[in-house]
Design a protein around this motif. Sequence first.
Motif, PDB file in Angstrom:
ATOM      1  N   LYS A 186       0.883  -1.257  -0.063  1.00 29.02           N
ATOM      2  CA  LYS A 186      -0.039  -0.038   0.029  1.00 29.02           C
ATOM      3  C   LYS A 186       0.866   1.339   0.031  1.00 29.02           C
ATOM      4  N   PRO A 187       0.596   2.111  -0.716  1.00 26.84           N
ATOM      5  CA  PRO A 187       1.347   3.423  -0.902  1.00 26.84           C
ATOM      6  C   PRO A 187       1.413   4.032   0.421  1.00 26.84           C
ATOM      7  N   GLU A 188       0.545   3.970   1.273  1.00 27.08           N
ATOM      8  CA  GLU A 188       0.357   4.924   2.467  1.00 27.08           C
ATOM      9  C   GLU A 188       0.682   4.031   3.796  1.00 27.08           C
ATOM     10  N   SER A 189       1.071   2.750   3.526  1.00 26.80           N
ATOM     11  CA  SER A 189       1.671   2.001   4.708  1.00 26.80           C
ATOM     12  C   SER A 189       2.294   0.681   4.145  1.00 26.80           C
ATOM     13  N   PHE A 190       2.958  -0.129   5.191  1.00 24.97           N
ATOM     14  CA  PHE A 190       3.613  -1.326   4.808  1.00 24.97           C
ATOM     15  C   PHE A 190       3.020  -2.304   5.775  1.00 24.97           C
ATOM     16  N   LEU A 191       3.277  -3.684   5.497  1.00 18.50           N
ATOM     17  CA  LEU A 191       3.205  -4.478   6.412  1.00 18.50           C
ATOM     18  C   LEU A 191       4.240  -4.850   7.112  1.00 18.50           C
ATOM     19  N   ALA A 192       4.496  -4.685   8.465  1.00 21.79           N
ATOM     20  CA  ALA A 192       5.707  -5.032   9.090  1.00 21.79           C
ATOM     21  C   ALA A 192       6.158  -6.523   9.288  1.00 21.79           C
ATOM     22  N   HIS A 193       7.334  -6.892   8.688  1.00 22.00           N
ATOM     23  CA  HIS A 193       7.646  -8.253   8.861  1.00 22.00           C
ATOM     24  C   HIS A 193       9.146  -8.549   8.744  1.00 22.00           C
TER      25      HIS A 193
END
Length: 145
Positions: free
Chosen positions: A52-59
Motif C-alpha cells: 500500500k502506498p500509505e503504509s507497509f506490512l511489518a515483517h
Amino acid sequence: MQVDFYHLTRDPADRLLPMIAQKTLDGDSRLLVVSADFDQIEKISAALWQSKPESFLAHGLAGSEEESAQPILISDDCAAANGATYIALADGIWRDEALAFERVFYLFTPDHIDNARTAWRNLTTNDDATPRYWKQDGGRWVEGP
C-alpha cells in the motif's frame, strides 16, 4: 482448522500474500509465510513493504534478531518463532506441519496441481480440517466448487 487452497493461475503468490497478511493482522493474528524458494522470499518481502502506498506490512525473516516480535515472519520451514497461529505455504509445496496451525493458506500454481490434489484428498478425510478452494474470477478471489 480451516485450510484455504488458492489456485494461482493469474497472479503469483507475492501479489496475493499482502491481502492475506493484512486480513490476518486485522483479525489480531500473526502469520508465518513459508517458502523454500529464496527468490520468492525476496519477492514476498518486497511486496509486503510495497503493498500500500500509505503504509507497509511489518515483517521479518526467520533467523533475524527480532523474529519473535514480527507480526509476519517469512521462513523456509514451519517453525513459528513469532508465535503465528496462521501459516501461508507460498511455494506450492504441502507440508503436514501446517496442520498444527489454526488456519492454513496453501498457494499453488498449475505446476503444483498434483500436490494440491493429494493434499485436498487427505484433508477431506480429516475430521478436524475444513478445506476450501479459491480461484480468481476477473481479478477477484471467489470460492469455487
